[in-house]
Design a protein around this motif. Structure first.
Motif, short mmCIF file in Angstrom:
data_model
loop_
_atom_site.label_atom_id
_atom_site.label_comp_id
_atom_site.label_asym_id
_atom_site.label_seq_id
_atom_site.Cartn_x
_atom_site.Cartn_y
_atom_site.Cartn_z
N CYS A 71 0.82 -1.21 0.00
CA CYS A 71 0.00 0.00 0.00
C CYS A 71 0.86 1.26 0.00
O CYS A 71 2.06 1.22 0.25
N GLU A 72 0.20 2.36 -0.32
CA GLU A 72 0.75 3.71 -0.13
C GLU A 72 0.06 4.29 1.11
O GLU A 72 -1.16 4.27 1.20
N LEU A 73 0.85 4.82 2.04
CA LEU A 73 0.27 5.22 3.32
C LEU A 73 -0.35 6.61 3.30
O LEU A 73 -1.44 6.81 3.83
N HIS A 74 0.34 7.58 2.71
CA HIS A 74 -0.06 8.96 2.94
C HIS A 74 -0.56 9.73 1.72
O HIS A 74 -1.26 10.72 1.88
N GLY A 75 -0.17 9.32 0.53
CA GLY A 75 -0.57 10.09 -0.64
C GLY A 75 0.03 11.48 -0.65
O GLY A 75 -0.61 12.44 -1.10
N ASP B 58 -0.88 13.84 -5.09
CA ASP B 58 -2.11 14.55 -4.75
C ASP B 58 -2.71 15.17 -6.01
O ASP B 58 -1.99 15.62 -6.90
N LEU B 59 -4.04 15.18 -6.08
CA LEU B 59 -4.75 15.62 -7.27
C LEU B 59 -4.51 17.08 -7.61
O LEU B 59 -4.28 17.41 -8.78
N PRO B 60 -4.58 18.03 -6.65
CA PRO B 60 -4.40 19.44 -7.02
C PRO B 60 -3.06 19.69 -7.71
O PRO B 60 -3.00 20.39 -8.73
N THR B 61 -1.98 19.14 -7.16
CA THR B 61 -0.66 19.35 -7.78
C THR B 61 -0.60 18.69 -9.15
O THR B 61 -0.07 19.27 -10.11
N ALA B 62 -1.14 17.48 -9.25
CA ALA B 62 -1.12 16.78 -10.54
C ALA B 62 -1.89 17.55 -11.60
O ALA B 62 -1.44 17.67 -12.75
N ARG B 63 -3.04 18.10 -11.25
CA ARG B 63 -3.82 18.85 -12.23
C ARG B 63 -3.09 20.12 -12.65
O ARG B 63 -3.17 20.52 -13.82
N GLN B 64 -2.40 20.76 -11.73
CA GLN B 64 -1.61 21.94 -12.10
C GLN B 64 -0.55 21.58 -13.14
O GLN B 64 -0.34 22.31 -14.11
N SER C 39 -2.90 7.02 -6.09
CA SER C 39 -3.29 7.95 -5.03
C SER C 39 -4.10 9.12 -5.58
O SER C 39 -5.06 9.57 -4.95
N ILE C 40 -3.73 9.61 -6.74
CA ILE C 40 -4.38 10.80 -7.30
C ILE C 40 -5.85 10.57 -7.58
O ILE C 40 -6.71 11.42 -7.30
N ASN C 41 -6.18 9.41 -8.16
CA ASN C 41 -7.56 9.13 -8.55
C ASN C 41 -8.40 8.53 -7.43
O ASN C 41 -9.58 8.27 -7.62
N ARG C 42 -7.78 8.28 -6.26
CA ARG C 42 -8.52 7.67 -5.15
C ARG C 42 -9.65 8.58 -4.71
O ARG C 42 -9.45 9.70 -4.24
#
Length: 728
Positions: free
Chosen positions: A361-365, A379-385, A650-653
């Motif tokens: 698993c990934e613990l923290h994302g 994390d989604l916000p950074t990835a979308r940027q 993690s991003i799409n979770r």
């Protein structure tokens, strides 16, 4: 029972009323293990004294009167009131297990949380000495295999050795630990005079320890189910109230016990069904639970068979009901962004049990710098940027990298350069825009309807193939044939040697990985060169609407014929994600509660849940972007030429609308529309054709792929065809 009889679960008992009647009938018991062992020892000349002693002292191995006396003897230790006294120890054990998980370099929920928690709890509760060898849990797990049918002689030898180890690790009754609350060994020591003759209470304690391992297996199975679902399921578990609300449902959905076997100890009739002496019957626990859930739909308290019923009901129910509501919310609160590497999860499944052995698993994302040049974005916000900022970020610059590699090694890597030059996920600028426009002319949203007839015909053929398969597999007999039958015509690939092309084509998926090691790059060069030579240019009789025909006719600037062929081949390699995503979606639907699976036959439900399904089941693992100029993103300092790797796990979770399974912006997947079209057609058609479709328990397997979550096998059981009514 014969070994092959376990394959047909339709023969198992699952009607709740009949199941309860069987389990509560005093004429239904267990096979006489002791007599079987005596015969085995006599015929083989080998001796299994510890195994015989365990069989004779375990609750499942004793006669009716001894069983009743032993249950009465241990009953007080396992009452809810008595277990409540252990709650401080449970909480301390959970805290230690959480710390161990946090510190793990490669966290695994089974190795680093569930197993340490179980050992901490059970060692103290029973009274085991820790010899420091790390063998206690493996030996308990080995002894639990005593329930499996038809064990080989080598397995029986391993069982004997494991029981001997537990015997040596458990102190004598009169040397039991004395701290409060009393451990099981101390409790039994005080009541030793009440034990039935011939019962060794130390071996009763060993048997109860082994049986208690189902608590750990159930906890692991629950974690798997929760982490395969939406993030909202994990969020709800984070509160003790949420866990209490969900506990009965979770116990019903995720029993580690698959089947219960009972044998008629005398001739008996149960609810009109006669059983001859020695006749066995098998109870299907998950299916019985599903029928019990259906009965509770009116709001009545949900019941389950997860702890059994009748005289042999699990004595550890109170332990489970105390420990699980402590462990689950504590884990969810400590790691709210916990995400499962589903393709690396490993299960053990036998006719009797199913449970995870490994849950990486990934613990923290949390996004972080992994190496000097690689930044992991989780994390989604950074990835979308990043994916939306084409001024500061670009695809990996593979062509210059490969030219430099060829110059430094002296290796002719022209085919690799051809790949990189024409792989759209490595392109940028006007050449990329030209390629996108040309492909969109075939695969754009307003052009997809022309492929609907092909889609429907291929789905029908794949369904027929699945129905005719002797050992049906949803990947090999449905998803993969669909991929080939749809992708080849759409892209216009008609190779001169179809069998050779199909054998080599899967290797094209490795194109998705940037910075391949030298050995892998050279292997890909050989394959790509051969596959490229197999591609036949379209003629007048070929479909002019295919991607290859359209590109050849359009002759876009800066694209030679070899460039066009390479572009189409790279698209074919990337298009394997159609079958991978379809397989992941089918697997996800079929591990949902039975009462919810029927929704998948409704095209409207698929349409309404399309983005949720894709965010949960999309096959790509990563998106890559290189930094053009220094930037600050998500609290990270990024330098020019850094590579950002966006981890979609993690991003799409928990992200339905706005997920990045198909990328975003200029590099949004050109096949996204075709993927959605395939799901809209293939999923409901499958469940309409086979409404009772089920998976073989934990028989699925994933391909070992670095960039993709891809099932290799998804064995299933098709419903038996309905028998025609007799002619009147």
């Amino acid at each position: 029972m014969k070994h092959d009889s376990w394959a047909d679960r339709s023969r198992f008992l699952s009607d709740p009323d009949q199941v309860e009647a069987v389990l509560r009938n005093p004429g239904m018991g267990f096979a006489p293990v002791g007599a079987y062992l005596q015969q085995l020892e006599s015929r083989s000349g080998e001796s299994f004294p510890h195994l015989r002693k365990l069989a004779g002292s375990a609750l499942v191995g004793t006669g009716a009167s001894d069983h009743l006396e032993t249950r009465r003897l241990i009953a007080q230790f396992f009452t809810d009131r008595a277990i409540q006294d252990w709650e401080p120890h449970f909480k301390a054990s959970v805290a230690l297990a959480l710390d161990r998980l946090e510190a793990a370099p490669r966290p695994d929920l089974m190795d680093d949380f569930v197993t340490p928690l179980f050992l901490s709890v059970i060692s103290r509760m029973v009274g085991f000495r820790d010899d420091g060898s790390g063998q206690l849990f493996p030996m308990i797990a080995m002894v639990q295999r005593i329930t499996e049918p038809m064990l080989a002689m080598r397995d029986l030898r391993a069982l004997e050795a494991a029981i001997q180890y537990l015997d040596q690790t458990l102190p004598p009754l009169d040397q039991a630990p004395t701290e409060a609350p009393d451990c099981l060994l101390a409790y039994l020591h005080r009541r030793a005079d009440s034990a039935p003759p011939g019962i060794d209470l130390r071996y009763t304690a060993i048997a109860l320890t082994v049986a208690a391992n189902t608590v750990a297996q159930t906890l692991g199975f629950m974690l798997y189910g929760l982490l395969m679902d939406d993030a909202s399921a994990w969020d709800e578990i984070a509160s003790p109230e949420g866990t209490e609300r969900q506990l009965q449902r979770l116990l019903s959905l995720y029993p580690s016990t698959l089947t219960l076997v009972r044998v008629a100890t005398e001739e008996v009739e149960i609810r009109g069904c006669p059983f001859a002496k020695g006749q066995s019957t098998v109870v299907d626990v998950p299916e019985t639970n599903a029928q019990l859930r259906a009965r509770s739909a009116d709001g009545a308290r949900m019941r389950s068979l997860s702890f059994g019923a009748g005289a042999h009901k699990c004595p550890g129910e109170a332990l489970s009901r105390r420990l699980l509501p402590l462990a689950l919310p504590a884990l969810a609160r400590r790691f709210p962004k916990l995400a499962l590497h589903k393709d690396r999860a490993r299960f053990r499944a036998t006719p009797m049990v199913q449970f995870p052995q490994s849950l990486p698993c990934e613990l923290h994302g949390i996004s972080h710098r992994a190496t000097a040049r690689l930044v992991e974005i989780k994390d989604l916000p950074t990835a979308r940027q990043i994916v939306a900022d084409n001024d500061r970020f670009m695809p990996p610059t593979m062509e210059p990298h490969l030219r430099a590699f060829g110059a430094s090694t002296g290796i002719d890597i022209a085919p690799a350069i051809l790949i990189a030059r024409n792989a759209m996920f490595f392109m940028s600028g006007e050449r990329h825009a030209t390629a996108r426009r040309a492909v969109a002319a075939c695969l754009g949203g307003n052009r997809l309807p022309r492929w609907q007839g092909l889609m429907e015909a291929q789905v029908a053929q794949a369904l027929d193939r699945l129905a005719a398969a002797p050992r049906p597999d949803l990947m090999q007999d449905y998803a993969e044939p669909l991929f080939r039958g749809i992708t080849s015509p759409v892209l216009g690939i008609d190779p001169t040697d179809r069998a050779r092309f199909d054998a080599l084509a899967p290797i094209l998926q490795d194109i998705l990985e940037p910075w391949l090691p030298k050995r892998e790059l050279l292997r890909l060069l050989e394959v790509f060169t051969e596959v490229l030579a197999l591609i036949r240019l379209p003629g007048e009789a070929d479909d002019p609407n295919s991607v290859l025909s359209t590109l050849i006719a359009a002759a876009p600037a800066d694209f030679s014929t070899d460039d066009i062929k390479a572009l189409v081949l790279v698209l074919y390699g990337a298009s394997f994600n159609l079958s991978h995503t379809l397989g992941n979606v089918l697997h996800w639907i079929l591990i949902q509660p039975r009462e919810e699976q029927a929704r998948a036959a409704d095209p409207r439900w698929i349409a309404e849940n399309m983005e949720r399904l894709i965010s949960l089941c999309g096959s790509p693992k990563y998106i890559y972007r290189m930094v053009r100029e220094p930037a600050e993103m998500g609290g990270l300092s990024l330098s020019a030429r850094d590579t950002t790797r966006m981890q979609l796990l993690s991003i799409n979770r928990g992200t339905a609308t706005g997920h990045l399974a198909f990328g975003h912006g200029l590099h949004h997947c050109v096949g996204a529309g075709l993927s959605r079209m395939l799901l809209r057609n293939a999923v409901p058609a499958l469940f309409q054709r086979f409404p009772g479709l089920a998976l073989k328990p934990q028989a699925h397997a994933y391909l070992d792929m670095s960039q993709t979550v891809a099932l290799a096998r998804l064995p299933c059981v098709l419903p038996a065809p309905s028998k025609p009514k007799d002619l009147q």
